[in-house]
Design a protein around this motif. Structure first.
Motif, short mmCIF file in Angstrom:
data_model
loop_
_atom_site.label_atom_id
_atom_site.label_comp_id
_atom_site.label_asym_id
_atom_site.label_seq_id
_atom_site.Cartn_x
_atom_site.Cartn_y
_atom_site.Cartn_z
N TYR A 192 0.99 -1.35 0.03
CA TYR A 192 -0.16 0.02 0.26
C TYR A 192 0.62 1.04 -0.10
O TYR A 192 0.41 2.21 0.02
CB TYR A 192 -0.88 0.28 1.05
N GLY A 193 1.81 1.15 0.15
CA GLY A 193 2.78 2.56 0.41
C GLY A 193 3.62 2.20 -0.59
O GLY A 193 4.05 3.23 -1.36
N ILE A 194 4.57 1.60 -1.24
CA ILE A 194 4.91 1.36 -2.29
C ILE A 194 4.84 0.96 -4.05
O ILE A 194 4.92 2.33 -4.59
CB ILE A 194 6.30 -0.02 -2.23
N VAL A 195 4.43 0.18 -3.90
CA VAL A 195 3.80 -0.78 -5.40
C VAL A 195 2.69 0.94 -5.80
O VAL A 195 3.16 0.86 -7.00
CB VAL A 195 3.20 -1.61 -5.27
N PRO A 196 2.22 0.99 -5.12
CA PRO A 196 0.87 2.02 -6.10
C PRO A 196 1.83 4.11 -6.70
O PRO A 196 1.39 4.18 -7.98
CB PRO A 196 0.12 2.76 -4.75
N ARG B 9 -18.72 -0.80 5.97
CA ARG B 9 -18.26 -0.87 5.22
C ARG B 9 -16.71 -1.31 5.20
O ARG B 9 -15.50 0.23 5.70
CB ARG B 9 -18.57 -0.35 3.81
N ALA B 10 -15.73 -2.21 5.22
CA ALA B 10 -14.21 -2.03 4.86
C ALA B 10 -13.76 -1.26 3.53
O ALA B 10 -14.64 -1.33 2.23
CB ALA B 10 -14.13 -3.99 4.67
N TRP B 11 -13.02 -1.20 3.45
CA TRP B 11 -12.26 -0.25 2.63
C TRP B 11 -11.18 -0.63 1.14
O TRP B 11 -10.25 -1.85 2.24
CB TRP B 11 -11.03 1.70 3.22
N LYS B 12 -11.46 -0.34 0.59
CA LYS B 12 -11.12 -1.74 -0.71
C LYS B 12 -10.38 -0.93 -1.70
O LYS B 12 -10.48 1.12 -1.83
CB LYS B 12 -12.28 -1.96 -1.22
N LYS B 13 -9.20 -1.38 -1.70
CA LYS B 13 -7.86 -0.79 -2.84
C LYS B 13 -9.07 0.15 -4.24
O LYS B 13 -9.66 -1.49 -4.49
CB LYS B 13 -7.01 -1.61 -2.91
N PRO B 14 -8.65 1.56 -4.94
CA PRO B 14 -9.04 1.16 -5.57
C PRO B 14 -8.49 0.85 -6.97
O PRO B 14 -7.44 0.83 -6.96
CB PRO B 14 -9.30 2.68 -5.88
N PRO B 15 -9.35 0.04 -7.85
CA PRO B 15 -9.21 -0.58 -9.16
C PRO B 15 -7.64 0.50 -9.81
O PRO B 15 -8.50 1.34 -10.16
CB PRO B 15 -9.87 -1.33 -10.02
N LEU B 16 -6.95 -0.89 -10.53
CA LEU B 16 -6.21 0.08 -11.78
C LEU B 16 -6.75 0.69 -12.73
O LEU B 16 -6.68 2.13 -13.43
CB LEU B 16 -4.92 -0.70 -12.14
N ILE B 17 -7.71 -0.10 -13.43
CA ILE B 17 -8.68 0.31 -14.47
C ILE B 17 -10.08 0.74 -13.89
O ILE B 17 -10.49 -0.29 -13.63
CB ILE B 17 -7.63 -0.50 -15.51
N LYS B 18 -10.26 2.28 -14.16
CA LYS B 18 -11.64 2.15 -13.76
C LYS B 18 -12.64 1.52 -14.16
O LYS B 18 -14.41 0.82 -13.74
CB LYS B 18 -11.72 3.70 -13.00
N SER B 19 -12.95 1.64 -15.61
CA SER B 19 -14.03 1.33 -16.06
C SER B 19 -14.02 -0.76 -16.28
O SER B 19 -13.22 -1.79 -16.14
CB SER B 19 -14.04 1.57 -17.61
N VAL B 20 -14.85 -1.72 -15.54
CA VAL B 20 -15.38 -3.02 -15.56
C VAL B 20 -15.33 -3.02 -16.51
O VAL B 20 -13.79 -4.20 -16.90
CB VAL B 20 -16.53 -2.78 -14.64
N TRP B 21 -15.17 -3.31 -17.34
CA TRP B 21 -15.78 -3.64 -19.05
C TRP B 21 -15.11 -3.77 -19.40
O TRP B 21 -13.92 -4.96 -19.61
CB TRP B 21 -16.65 -2.59 -20.13
N LEU B 22 -14.14 -2.44 -19.80
CA LEU B 22 -12.31 -2.47 -19.90
C LEU B 22 -11.43 -3.55 -19.65
O LEU B 22 -11.08 -4.23 -19.85
CB LEU B 22 -11.83 -1.33 -19.90
N ARG B 23 -11.58 -3.48 -17.91
CA ARG B 23 -10.75 -4.80 -17.16
C ARG B 23 -11.36 -5.73 -17.72
O ARG B 23 -10.02 -6.37 -17.61
CB ARG B 23 -11.01 -4.21 -15.41
N TRP B 24 -12.26 -6.02 -17.54
CA TRP B 24 -12.16 -8.03 -17.66
C TRP B 24 -12.18 -8.11 -19.55
O TRP B 24 -11.18 -9.27 -18.95
CB TRP B 24 -13.88 -8.41 -17.33
N SER B 25 -12.09 -6.88 -20.23
CA SER B 25 -11.78 -7.50 -21.37
C SER B 25 -10.86 -7.53 -21.81
O SER B 25 -9.65 -8.33 -22.22
CB SER B 25 -12.74 -6.51 -22.49
N LEU B 26 -10.06 -6.45 -20.65
CA LEU B 26 -8.22 -6.99 -21.01
C LEU B 26 -7.64 -8.40 -20.40
O LEU B 26 -6.50 -8.92 -20.97
CB LEU B 26 -7.77 -5.27 -20.49
#
Lengths: 270, 268
Positions: A192-196, B9-26
């Motif tokens: 969480y600190g380095i990778v991003p 609600r637990a915090w989740k890391k935001p995904p690298l590619i925002k569009s769900v459709w694009l992410r899964w098609s990649l």
């Protein structure tokens, strides 16, 4: 109004000492160049060099027009070439991550032992060209695409790891500190600190290297490691110059295409 | 209470590619591609397996590296590579300056721009070894062919980076020089050159490194230099001499890199 008398002095950009040093530097550089050229010239048969324009014209005539129907036979080799570059880059990137982690001053487990080893891996991988790796690998694991993939991977580890560890060393320590202060474990700090922080650089490096590898993998066939180089070598040995020109055109097309793709991807990331 | 649910609600890391459709098609595209590669790439695993002990024997033949029995040839090869590197870097950079200026969109007219870009594309597309094959055919075996190859390859690398640097320059400064009534050459020399110079010196030193490294392989196809010596060592199965050559290449590349890093810091 009074003017300051010029006293015959003109404005100069540098003082005399600097100017002399610069002249000495130029003198040294020029004599080095001339000396080196002289040594090359001694080893050259100039008759061949003067003959070169005629030879080039002759070759050009034989290469035109390209043997277009031959393109059907090139689909498979070019697919192999692209695969060598892509899979080789993928493998190199995966292997480069731990090497870079060990080489970066701020993440390495030990500065005294692990870091020099990682740096040595990087330097030796970078210094030995993919063609030399392929030359050795073809003897060890046999000719074919697989040897090419490994050769590209071994050559690229150093490049990717070097750029990646420089990116890791340049990260913002405050963010790492913030994650650590929440009580995160070592692995969590990394995740969480380095990778991003290094992820965009990492993606850019991978695509950049892929682009270079496409070009490198076009020659691996010359030593038997698969791809379009095999066809090129065969065509040159058999003096099928019309096929050679078509292969060269295909290579230019592939390289320009890969450059376009990598520019697009890098543009999207950054 | 409804408010509490939002806190749980637990915090989740935001995904690298925002569009769900694009992410899964990649992801799907990557899987399909890997499957295709796996299907079409024949790997003879038994051959690989058989090769491993042979590889170990091969590696063993490299040790200890033998610097002495072929020392004269090695020294000559290294020296030849170094001359080739010096001459081809200088000539390549000198030739790439006009090409690079011509390939900058903001200062070159359209026909010149396209011509220079075409030269750069051709020079960059071909790996040095392919160029070397042709230049050896034209100029005969030896360092001259290697020198021409490396110079030509330098044009593609240096010219492209120079053109990009000129395209990124500050137009206002160049405009100011032009407004003072400078001729075209003066404009290039005082308006453009100072803006690109620091970076281009660094890149020139970097290209020196690359040229030395490449000079080690173009010898394999007859371009002279240490590559020819290395190839001969492999052909004679003198792997201990080959190991010595490889070690020397690594050491010289390291020296070049440290030296050029030092020089770059000194220049900038």
């Amino acid at each position: 109004m009074t003017t300051i008398p010029a006293r015959g002095r003109t404005w100069r950009r540098r003082d005399r000492r600097t100017q002399l040093l610069i002249w000495a530097g130029w003198l040294f550089a020029v004599s080095l160049f001339v000396g080196c050229f002289q040594l090359i010239s001694d080893k050259t048969i100039w008759a061949f060099v003067w003959d070169a324009p005629t030879q080039a014209g002759d070759l050009a005539v034989r290469m035109v027009p390209p043997d277009w129907p031959y393109i059907r036979a090139l689909g498979r080799p070019i697919w192999d070439t692209i695969n060598i570059a892509t899979i080789g880059t993928l493998a190199a990137v995966l292997l480069a991550i731990p090497v870079a982690y060990c080489a970066a001053r701020n993440t390495t487990p030990s500065v005294g032992i692990v870091r020099p080893i990682a740096l040595f891996v990087i330097v030796s991988s970078r210094s030995i060209n993919a063609l030399i790796w392929a030359l050795m690998l073809v003897t060890i694991i046999g000719p074919g695409v697989f040897a090419g993939i490994i050769a590209i991977a071994l050559r690229s580890i150093g490049f990717c790891a070097k750029l990646l560890y420089e990116a890791i060393e340049e990260i913002d320590e405050k963010q790492v500190e913030a994650v650590r202060s929440t009580g995160a474990s070592g692995a969590q700090v990394t995740a969480y600190g380095i990778v991003p922080q290094v992820l965009p650089a990492f993606a850019g490096i991978s695509v950049f290297r892929w682009d270079i590898n496409i070009r490198e993998s076009t020659v691996l066939g010359l030593v038997g490691a698969g791809g379009i180089g095999l066809e090129l070598n065969a065509a040159i040995t058999q003096l099928y110059w019309t096929q050679v020109s078509l292969i060269l055109l295909v290579i230019i097309g592939t390289v320009i295409f890969s450059e376009w793709v990598s520019a697009k991807i890098r543009h999207a990331i950054i | 209470m409804t408010v509490a649910t939002t806190f749980l609600r637990a915090w989740k890391k935001p995904p690298l590619i925002k569009s769900v459709w694009l992410r899964w098609s990649l992801v799907a595209g990557a899987i399909v591609y890997l499957a295709l590669v796996y299907e079409t790439t024949p790997v003879n695993w038994t051959r690989v397996w058989e090769g491993l002990p042979r590889g170990a024997a091969f590696l063993k033949a490299f040790f200890p590296p033998d610097f002495f029995s072929r020392w004269d040839e090695i020294a000559e090869g290294i020296a030849e590579s170094l001359w080739m590197t010096v001459v081809s870097t200088v000539v390549g950079i000198a030739l790439s300056i006009p090409v690079g200026i011509g390939a900058a969109k903001n200062i070159a007219p359209a026909p010149v721009y396209y011509l220079c870009r075409a030269v750069l594309a051709v020079s960059r597309s071909f790996q040095e070894v392919i160029l070397a094959i042709f230049f050896v055919k034209l100029f005969g075996f030896g360092p001259f062919a290697g020198f021409v190859t490396l110079s030509f390859a330098t044009i593609g690398f240096y010219g492209k980076l120079l053109a990009e640097d000129i395209e990124d320059m500050d137009a206002a400064q160049a405009e100011a020089v032009r407004a003072s009534g400078a001729s075209w050459l003066q404009w290039i020399n005082y308006g453009v050159q100072p803006q690109v110079m620091p970076r281009m010196i660094g890149l020139g030193l970097y290209r020196f490194d690359i040229n030395f490294r490449e000079s080690a392989v173009i010898g394999i196809v007859g371009g002279g230099g240490i590559g020819a010596t290395l190839n001969t060592a492999f052909d004679r199965y003198e792997f201990d001499s080959a190991a010595a050559i490889i070690i020397l290449i690594i050491v010289i590349v390291m020296l070049c890199e440290y030296g050029s890093g030092y020089l770059r810091r000194w220049v900038q």
